[in-house]
Design an enzyme around this catalytic site. Structure first.
Site, PDB file in Angstrom:
ATOM      1  N   TYR A 256       0.774  -1.237   0.000  1.00  0.00           N
ATOM      2  CA  TYR A 256       0.000   0.000   0.000  1.00  0.00           C
ATOM      3  C   TYR A 256       0.812   1.298   0.000  1.00  0.00           C
ATOM      4  CZ  TYR A 256      -3.410  -3.544   1.136  1.00  0.00           C
ATOM      5  OH  TYR A 256      -4.180  -4.670   1.094  1.00  0.00           O
ATOM      6  N   ARG A 295      -9.426 -13.576  -6.880  1.00  0.00           N
ATOM      7  CA  ARG A 295      -8.047 -13.395  -7.346  1.00  0.00           C
ATOM      8  C   ARG A 295      -7.159 -14.419  -6.659  1.00  0.00           C
ATOM      9  NH1 ARG A 295      -5.817  -8.953  -4.775  1.00  0.00           N
ATOM     10  NH2 ARG A 295      -4.250 -10.330  -3.888  1.00  0.00           N
ATOM     11  N   ASP A 297      -3.234 -15.860  -5.853  1.00  0.00           N
ATOM     12  CA  ASP A 297      -1.844 -15.444  -5.759  1.00  0.00           C
ATOM     13  C   ASP A 297      -0.934 -16.644  -5.977  1.00  0.00           C
ATOM     14  OD1 ASP A 297      -2.722 -12.898  -5.181  1.00  0.00           O
ATOM     15  OD2 ASP A 297      -2.620 -13.183  -3.009  1.00  0.00           O
ATOM     16  N   GLU A 310      -2.784 -18.696  -2.276  1.00  0.00           N
ATOM     17  CA  GLU A 310      -4.084 -18.486  -1.633  1.00  0.00           C
ATOM     18  C   GLU A 310      -5.064 -17.855  -2.601  1.00  0.00           C
ATOM     19  OE1 GLU A 310      -4.082 -14.525   0.824  1.00  0.00           O
ATOM     20  OE2 GLU A 310      -2.270 -15.636   1.340  1.00  0.00           O
ATOM     21  N   ASN A 312      -8.291 -14.954  -2.934  1.00  0.00           N
ATOM     22  CA  ASN A 312      -8.922 -13.758  -2.363  1.00  0.00           C
ATOM     23  C   ASN A 312     -10.336 -13.651  -2.923  1.00  0.00           C
ATOM     24  OD1 ASN A 312      -6.368 -12.178  -1.173  1.00  0.00           O
ATOM     25  ND2 ASN A 312      -5.813 -13.132  -3.116  1.00  0.00           N
ATOM     26  N   GLY A 316      -8.901  -6.382  -3.612  1.00  0.00           N
ATOM     27  CA  GLY A 316      -8.891  -4.926  -3.631  1.00  0.00           C
ATOM     28  C   GLY A 316      -9.500  -4.364  -4.895  1.00  0.00           C
TER      29      GLY A 316
END
Length: 350
Positions: A256, A295, A297, A310, A312, A316
């Site tokens: 971030y 999503r 990874d 993993e 999601n 985001g």
């Protein structure tokens, strides 16, 4: 349509969630919708009032969004700041407002958003919402359960084990793992509480850090290599994106802080490898039952072996987040992406 964008909550990703929610709300307003951005924990107004017509003043009653700080939020301070001090995750008027909406766009991240509990509650109330249902959310949120499903469906993933805080067993030799390894909370997100471990002493420190956030952690083999992510919309993979932190690994700060990570989409990969990553992403979404969008990874080691880390379920959703970048590479701008998520989600209820 009248739409609630639900954000905040009591997750380590609370701040990130607000930024996602703010951007989604702006995009949906551009398409003419009446949108209220609502903090699921703080709710709206602790006073008795008539909520009729509230969507006509949606901007006025929406939660104000600030930026993302360099550290995870102080959740105890957040809890103490709520006036009613109720134990309920749902703040004042949250359920009432969500029932008034045509659909709720879930902009929540992490615990209390991606773990399936809110989805289950909304199912009971008959509230329509975006994204995966309660079961797929719960399976994906538990990293150890997700790893088992990946393995059962021939999706490569780093070997690992789960450890509970109350088990009392902290001897590294008895874990059956080898160094280096990764220690991370079982259900957390944004890499909060994640450590790369090189020594047995670091292992003990990593356990203490991970157990600060949760009562169960995952210990898995450390894979050195390039990091990628693949978004999936309606079980169809988007272009692959590569994530390369300028320093260290892809932790909370590097996710971030501006300029901390170089993101390349489409990723500079041989077509065969890109296609294989997309295939595994689609298979992971199917294995976990992740409807609408998600999503995955991945890591690619020095011998081009792929490992799925993993899933999601509510990735985001700012214009610079990974999934929107991938969508843009596929010719889908941010406003269209938000609208598409709404429409695909509504199809579940027909």
């Amino acid at each position: 349509m009248n739409i609630i964008v639900l954000a905040g909550g009591l997750s380590t990703e609370r701040d990130v969630s607000f930024v996602t929610g703010g951007e989604v709300a702006k995009a949906l307003r551009k398409n003419g919708h009446h949108v209220i951005l609502l903090d699921v924990f703080m709710g709206y107004s602790d006073k008795e009032e008539d909520l009729n017509g509230i969507f006509e003043r949606s901007k006025e009653v929406s939660t104000l969004v600030t930026g993302i700080s360099g550290t995870a939020p102080d959740l105890e301070a957040v809890k103490k700041s709520r006036k009613d001090q109720s134990a309920s995750l749902f703040g004042p008027n949250v359920i009432a407002l969500c029932r008034m909406a045509d659909i709720v766009f879930l902009a929540l991240h992490g615990e209390n958003g991606e773990d399936g509990r809110i989805q289950a509650a909304f199912d009971l109330y008959g509230i329509k919402y975006t994204g995966t249902g309660y079961l797929g959310s719960a399976l994906a949120m538990d990293k150890q359960l997700a790893k088992r499903l990946f393995t059962a469906n021939q999706i490569p993933t780093p070997p690992g084990i789960a450890m509970r805080k109350d088990s009392g067993e902290r001897n590294f030799e008895k874990t059956g793992c080898s160094l280096p390894c990764v220690v991370k909370p079982c259900r957390g997100g944004s890499s909060v509480g994640v450590s790369i471990v090189w020594t047995e002493q670091q292992f003990q420190e990593a356990l203490e850090e991970a157990f600060r956030w949760e009562d169960e952690v995952v210990v898995e083999s450390y894979i050195k290599g390039r990091e990628f992510s693949v978004g999936v919309i309606d079980f169809k993979a988007l272009p692959v994106i590569e994530i390369a932190p300028v320093e260290g690994f892809y932790d909370y700060k590097n996710k971030y802080a501006a300029g901390s990570t170089v993101e390349t989409c489409p990723a500079d990969l041989l077509e065969e490898l890109a296609t294989k990553l997309q295939h595994y992403a689609e298979e992971a979404a199917k294995a976990l039952g992740l409807a609408t969008y998600s999503r995955m990874d991945f890591l690619l080691d020095e011998e081009n072996r792929i490992y799925c880390l993993e899933a999601n379920t509510l990735p985001g959703m700012t214009p610079t987040s990974l999934l929107p970048q991938e969508a843009r590479a596929a010719g889908i701008d941010f406003v269209e992406l938000c609208e598409r998520i709404i429409q695909i989600s509504l199809n579940k209820y027909q």
